[in-house]
Design a protein around this motif. Sequence first.
Motif, short mmCIF file in Angstrom:
data_model
loop_
_atom_site.label_atom_id
_atom_site.label_comp_id
_atom_site.label_asym_id
_atom_site.label_seq_id
_atom_site.Cartn_x
_atom_site.Cartn_y
_atom_site.Cartn_z
N ALA A 1 0.83 -1.21 0.00
CA ALA A 1 0.00 0.00 0.00
C ALA A 1 0.86 1.25 0.00
N PHE A 2 1.98 1.22 0.74
CA PHE A 2 2.87 2.38 0.81
C PHE A 2 3.53 2.67 -0.54
N ILE A 3 3.77 1.62 -1.34
CA ILE A 3 4.30 1.84 -2.69
C ILE A 3 3.30 2.68 -3.49
N GLY A 4 2.02 2.32 -3.39
CA GLY A 4 0.99 3.09 -4.09
C GLY A 4 0.81 4.47 -3.51
N LEU A 5 0.81 4.56 -2.18
CA LEU A 5 0.66 5.87 -1.53
C LEU A 5 1.82 6.79 -1.89
N GLY A 6 3.02 6.23 -1.94
CA GLY A 6 4.18 7.04 -2.31
C GLY A 6 4.07 7.59 -3.70
N ALA A 7 3.48 6.79 -4.61
CA ALA A 7 3.30 7.26 -5.98
C ALA A 7 2.17 8.29 -6.07
N MET A 8 1.15 8.14 -5.21
CA MET A 8 0.01 9.07 -5.27
C MET A 8 0.30 10.38 -4.54
N TRP B 1 20.27 24.64 -11.11
CA TRP B 1 20.37 23.82 -9.92
C TRP B 1 19.12 22.94 -9.75
N ALA B 2 17.97 23.45 -10.17
CA ALA B 2 16.74 22.66 -10.08
C ALA B 2 16.87 21.38 -10.90
N LYS B 3 17.42 21.50 -12.11
CA LYS B 3 17.62 20.31 -12.95
C LYS B 3 18.67 19.38 -12.37
N VAL B 4 19.71 19.97 -11.78
CA VAL B 4 20.76 19.14 -11.16
C VAL B 4 20.17 18.31 -10.02
N PHE B 5 19.39 18.96 -9.14
CA PHE B 5 18.78 18.24 -8.02
C PHE B 5 17.79 17.17 -8.52
N SER B 6 17.06 17.49 -9.58
CA SER B 6 16.11 16.54 -10.15
C SER B 6 16.83 15.30 -10.65
N CYS B 7 17.92 15.50 -11.37
CA CYS B 7 18.69 14.38 -11.92
C CYS B 7 19.33 13.54 -10.81
N LEU B 8 19.84 14.22 -9.79
CA LEU B 8 20.45 13.49 -8.67
C LEU B 8 19.42 12.60 -7.98
N LEU B 9 18.19 13.10 -7.85
CA LEU B 9 17.15 12.29 -7.22
C LEU B 9 16.84 11.05 -8.05
N ARG C 1 11.27 -0.76 2.36
CA ARG C 1 11.65 -0.17 3.66
C ARG C 1 11.75 1.34 3.58
N VAL C 2 12.43 1.84 2.54
CA VAL C 2 12.57 3.29 2.38
C VAL C 2 11.21 3.93 2.14
N GLN C 3 10.39 3.29 1.30
CA GLN C 3 9.08 3.84 0.98
C GLN C 3 8.19 3.90 2.22
N SER C 4 8.27 2.89 3.07
CA SER C 4 7.46 2.88 4.29
C SER C 4 7.80 4.06 5.18
N SER D 1 7.92 13.84 0.02
CA SER D 1 6.84 13.31 -0.78
C SER D 1 7.27 13.05 -2.22
N THR D 2 7.96 14.00 -2.81
CA THR D 2 8.40 13.83 -4.20
C THR D 2 9.48 12.76 -4.31
N THR D 3 10.29 12.62 -3.28
CA THR D 3 11.28 11.54 -3.27
C THR D 3 10.58 10.18 -3.32
N GLY D 4 9.56 10.03 -2.49
CA GLY D 4 8.81 8.78 -2.47
C GLY D 4 8.11 8.51 -3.79
N ALA D 5 7.61 9.56 -4.43
CA ALA D 5 6.90 9.39 -5.70
C ALA D 5 7.84 8.94 -6.81
N VAL D 6 9.05 9.48 -6.84
CA VAL D 6 10.03 9.05 -7.85
C VAL D 6 10.43 7.60 -7.59
#
Length: 435
Positions: A16-23, A125-133, A150-153, A283-288
């Motif tokens: 469920a957390f995998i789905g929640l992280g994506a949502m 820098w925004a693109k750099v941070f995006s790519c690093l993520l 585990r990370v997603q939870s 939140s965005t980390t979990g979604a990626v």
Amino acid sequence: MATTEENRQFTVFQAAFIGLGAMVGAGIFALLGAAGEIAGAAVWLSFLLAGGIAILHGYSFAKLGAKYPSAGGMLEYMARGFGEGHVTAVTAWLVYAANAIVTAMVAVTFGSYASAVVAGQDQTWAKVFSCLLVVAMTALNVAGSTAVARVQSVIVKVVISILVVFAVVTMVNMEPSLLAPSGYPGVREIVSSVALTFFAFLGFGVITFTAKDLPEPSRQLPRAMFLALGIATAVYVAVALGVFGTLTVDQVIASGGTALAEAAKPTLGQFGYVLMVITALFSTTGAVNSGLYPSIGLAGYLASTGQFPPVFGRFVGRRRASAGLLIMAGATLLMVVFFNLNSIASLGSAVALLVFSAVTFAHFRVRRETGASLIVLVVAVVCTLGTFVVFCVTTLAEEPVTALTLVGIILLSVVVDLLWKRTLRSRGASPGAAR
């Protein structure tokens, strides 16, 4: 890669957390202002309606997943209903494209927040941070499903906890007059906004790909599906009520992606603002992370059935890194660097509406095997296609570039499939031969 019992290590909550992280990713942070322009203070109702549509499809997916648990997720369901011909293959390419688009959009949102904190909205820098993520979450997925879970939870627990606190604090201190129905726009506008808020629920389809990691997928997958959708809908509605009960519609629109942070200020001050920025980063980390997760099972399944070229199912570096995952990550990085994702932000939602409808149409053909209710399936398709029509009339009509891009993605999916099938025929093979 064959699934073994040792690999099946997800619990219902982790799935469920995998789905929640994506949502619960960029959607709730970026959508409020745009949705407010259409639905005004009735955005909470728009989220409720969008959640209802998602739950209808969640019912369909849960019934299919219980009968046909597979690493291929919703593409396995398509194959069961339509076979392994062009319809299933084109849908597969659309799923792959939509997933890359949505993941890239979320990564860009992370980059924007991170850049605002560190470099003051510097786009480089925004693109750099995006790519690093993207690179970091790809490495996490290479480490394996257990690490992802585990990370997603942890991420989802942090994000949901903070959003619940935010919703409670803002609702306790909100001004009820700001939410008075007398200030709502017409029904057409509220329905129109559903196509937009539905974007916040797109990630629930990711749950179908957790079947390969569940000990008892036929029993656990439906539970994970409904748990994730129930929590997401409740959180979205509560957050929307808190924001629009604290700020005027004009203030929410002007705040854009920082509406949650601005709504926290009256009660929690600058601390609330910083807290919501941190929540957005989590939140965005979990979604990626969730966006990249299904590419392994999806690509491997489609390569094994001949729908995708064999390279998608291969593993590199002692079979640790899935080529399908690396290709998905590469496509995401290219879009982050070279495309203006704001101009095609609604594409992921449009493609997903079509894909979900196609999967439920496939369900009609195997309904007797799954035991699903015909009425629920019909209502799900009617609501989804109706939302798509409204989306086309209200959004695509005013965004010709987005409309042309949508048509281009569909045509490209068809062309790629035709070319690959022609290659298969020239080799004397056919889709499904490897099964």
